[in-house]
Design an enzyme around this catalytic site. Structure first.
Site, PDB file in Angstrom:
ATOM      1  N   LEU A   9      41.601  50.174  39.902  1.00 18.66           N
ATOM      2  CA  LEU A   9      41.513  49.546  38.716  1.00 18.66           C
ATOM      3  C   LEU A   9      42.217  48.740  38.627  1.00 18.66           C
ATOM      4  O   LEU A   9      42.677  48.494  37.547  1.00 18.66           O
ATOM      5  CB  LEU A   9      42.482  51.196  38.403  1.00 18.66           C
ATOM      6  N   SER A  10      43.122  47.395  39.837  1.00 17.14           N
ATOM      7  CA  SER A  10      43.388  46.586  39.203  1.00 17.14           C
ATOM      8  C   SER A  10      44.706  47.167  39.472  1.00 17.14           C
ATOM      9  O   SER A  10      45.490  46.696  38.624  1.00 17.14           O
ATOM     10  CB  SER A  10      43.540  46.173  37.992  1.00 17.14           C
ATOM     11  N   ASP A  61      40.512  40.474  35.520  1.00 19.58           N
ATOM     12  CA  ASP A  61      41.216  42.051  35.379  1.00 19.58           C
ATOM     13  C   ASP A  61      42.996  41.493  34.841  1.00 19.58           C
ATOM     14  O   ASP A  61      43.056  42.081  33.827  1.00 19.58           O
ATOM     15  CB  ASP A  61      41.598  42.272  37.102  1.00 19.58           C
ATOM     16  N   THR A  85      29.065  39.415  39.244  1.00 21.33           N
ATOM     17  CA  THR A  85      28.951  38.137  38.467  1.00 21.33           C
ATOM     18  C   THR A  85      29.760  37.097  37.683  1.00 21.33           C
ATOM     19  O   THR A  85      29.659  36.159  37.259  1.00 21.33           O
ATOM     20  CB  THR A  85      27.961  38.946  36.672  1.00 21.33           C
TER      21      THR A  85
HETATM   22  P1  ADP Z   1      43.920  47.347  43.536  1.00 18.94           P
HETATM   23  O1  ADP Z   1      42.756  46.984  43.007  1.00 18.94           O
HETATM   24  O2  ADP Z   1      44.957  49.002  43.209  1.00 18.94           O
HETATM   25  O3  ADP Z   1      44.692  45.909  42.687  1.00 18.94           O
HETATM   26  P2  ADP Z   1      45.120  46.019  45.460  1.00 18.94           P
HETATM   27  O4  ADP Z   1      45.131  46.051  46.944  1.00 18.94           O
HETATM   28  O5  ADP Z   1      45.039  45.029  45.114  1.00 18.94           O
HETATM   29  O6  ADP Z   1      44.916  47.491  44.994  1.00 18.94           O
HETATM   30  O7  ADP Z   1      46.923  45.774  44.964  1.00 18.94           O
HETATM   31  C1  ADP Z   1      47.029  47.412  45.696  1.00 18.94           C
HETATM   32  C2  ADP Z   1      49.234  46.585  45.670  1.00 18.94           C
HETATM   33  O8  ADP Z   1      50.046  46.413  44.567  1.00 18.94           O
HETATM   34  C3  ADP Z   1      49.983  47.524  46.669  1.00 18.94           C
HETATM   35  O9  ADP Z   1      49.719  47.863  47.531  1.00 18.94           O
HETATM   36  C4  ADP Z   1      51.241  47.204  45.855  1.00 18.94           C
HETATM   37  O10 ADP Z   1      51.280  46.248  47.110  1.00 18.94           O
HETATM   38  C5  ADP Z   1      50.915  46.249  45.177  1.00 18.94           C
HETATM   39  N1  ADP Z   1      50.929  47.666  43.336  1.00 18.94           N
HETATM   40  C6  ADP Z   1      50.305  48.598  42.950  1.00 18.94           C
HETATM   41  N2  ADP Z   1      51.018  49.052  42.135  1.00 18.94           N
HETATM   42  C7  ADP Z   1      52.632  49.333  42.372  1.00 18.94           C
HETATM   43  C8  ADP Z   1      53.880  49.931  42.336  1.00 18.94           C
HETATM   44  N3  ADP Z   1      53.116  50.468  41.246  1.00 18.94           N
HETATM   45  N4  ADP Z   1      54.514  49.545  42.798  1.00 18.94           N
HETATM   46  C9  ADP Z   1      54.274  48.886  44.014  1.00 18.94           C
HETATM   47  N5  ADP Z   1      53.649  48.166  44.185  1.00 18.94           N
HETATM   48  C10 ADP Z   1      53.017  48.166  43.912  1.00 18.94           C
HETATM   49 MG    MG Z   2      43.826  44.151  42.831  1.00 24.17          MG
END
Ligand code: ADP
Ligand code: MG
Length: 402
Positions: free
Chosen positions: A149-150, A196, A46
């Site tokens: 979960l972003s 988010d 949405t």
């Molecule tokens: P999500 O749905 O979990 O947001 P995304 O693909 O949008 O998935 O984001 C995931 C990316 O965010 C990871 O590949 C990394 O680059 C970054 N990220 C998330 N958490 C961490 C963390 N704890 N340390 C380093 N990078 C992180």
């Molecule tokens: Mg993301």
């Protein structure tokens, strides 16, 4: 902020992060900031139709310890260097490092996960006219990556609340939400909406964020799950999903075609009882989902305002059916997780996030958690599918300094 957000031992995490920061960088951090992940309770697909969403911030969060560079203490040629380290993806005490310079920053200049903090710096420079000095940062997040979960927004939001405080920028929460959206869209290159970040920034303990994606009006509505003996079980199917996937853009364009055919700028401007019979069959299904989903968000908000938390289960189930049959973004793994949870006594369940994989959620009574978990695991094992990751979450406060 209290010492713990629900189950999260935040003070302990903050203290050990500060100690670790001092080991890694040889100096004390200026402070520690927290930004939670989020779950979208209802209101799926949405957001880009200018509609309603109802996410909540969860008791899993990214923590960052940060120290700004000081002209008198740091070498001059490092004044704009940003050093980043994260506990993510490393065994034992290993760290994953990244680095960039705030000077002359352009999209693509930071590699890997460094793109998220760099995107925030870029947004501050481009959109808020802020001159950002170099800094050192240590990140530790309990938001699982890629589970819907972003986790990426938790990183961005933690960075922006830290810089907002340290640089005395005086940005408000809506402003920080827009800046992190800019970071994700323009620097990272992910076409995400405003939901988010808003949830991570504006969430409240025991509440959900009712967000109007057209006006960006945000209102907290009570979601006192713990008081009612309830919790949300996240069921991560561990099936890969991707926003870049053609399925997502195809859905977006079907919605745009539907709105245009109905003479509206967006589906938000189409009345819930509009006559859809003139649309081709596929567009009709897509539009029916969006119109119905907006109504379901309003109905859930109504129930929550009346304190009827137990009463929202059926609306979650209806949302899933609509996403599965009309919007066609579910997949066998998500359907199985939802069906198994419901059969084991969940009050409601649905896929959450963009779809084609990722996670489903179930609203459950806390005392049935073990039963529901066992039922979902057994259902996946029966099919010979990869074991889903299961964990419970509760609504938690939005981002801030610890
Ligand atoms: P999500 O749905 O979990 O947001 P995304 O693909 O949008 O998935 O984001 C995931 C990316 O965010 C990871 O590949 C990394 O680059 C970054 N990220 C998330 N958490 C961490 C963390 N704890 N340390 C380093 N990078 C992180
Ligand atoms: Mg993301």
């Amino acid at each position: 902020m209290s010492a713990a957000v629900n189950a999260e031992p935040l003070q302990d995490r903050a203290e050990s992060l500060s100690r670790r920061f001092a080991e890694v960088y040889g100096q004390e951090p200026d402070g520690v900031w927290r930004a939670p992940g989020r779950v979208n309770l209802i209101g799926e697909h949405t957001d880009y139709n200018n509609g309603f969403v109802l996410p909540f911030a969860i008791d899993r969060s990214a923590l960052v310890a940060v120290r700004l560079r000081r002209p008198d203490q740091d070498p001059e040629d490092e004044a704009d260097v940003v050093r980043l380290a994260s506990t993510y993806g490393q065994k034992g005490r290993g760290l994953s490092h990244a680095r960039f310079r705030t000077g002359g920053l352009v999209p693509g200049a930071a590699e890997g996960w460094g793109g998220y903090p760099a995107g925030v710096v870029y947004a501050l420079q481009q959109r808020a006219g802020v001159s950002v000095p170099g800094f050192d940062l240590l990140l530790d997040s309990t938001v699982p990556v890629g589970a819907g979960l972003s986790s990426s927004h938790a990183v961005e939001v933690a960075v922006i609340v830290a810089l907002n405080d340290l640089l005395g920028l005086g940005l408000d929460r809506a402003g920080m939400a827009r800046l992190t959206q800019y970071a994700e869209n323009e620097f990272v290159g992910a076409p995400t909406g405003i939901m988010d970040q808003s949830a991570s920034l504006m969430g409240q303990d025991g509440g959900a964020l009712f967000l109007d994606c057209r006006s960006l009006d945000a209102e907290n509505v009570p979601l006192p799950l713990a008081d009612h003996g309830l919790e949300v079980l996240v069921m991560d199917t561990r099936v890969a999903h991707s926003h870049a996937d053609g399925g997502y853009s195809a859905r977006r364009s079907a919605c745009e075609r539907g709105a245009a055919a109905l003479g509206a700028d967006s589906l938000r401007d189409v009345p819930a009882d509009a006559d859809l019979s003139g649309l081709d069959a596929e567009v009709q299904r897509r539009v029916r989902h969006v119109l119905g989903e907006n109504q379901r968000v309003l109905a859930v908000v109504e129930e929550l305002r009346r304190g009827n938390v137990d009463g929202i289960g059926e609306l979650l189930v209806a949302s899933h059916a609509s996403l599965r049959d009309d919007f066609e973004v579910s997949c066998p793994e998500l359907d199985l997780a939802v069906d198994a949870a419901l059969a084991a006594g969940a009050l409601g369940a649905r896929m959450t996030g963009g779809g084609f994989g990722g996670s489903a959620i179930a609203l459950i009574r806390a005392e049935t958690e073990n039963e529901v978990r066992a039922a979902v695991l057994a259902a996946f094992e029966d099919k010979g599918w990869k074991e889903p990751a299961l964990f419970t979450v509760l609504p938690a406060a939005g981002a801030g300094r610890l």
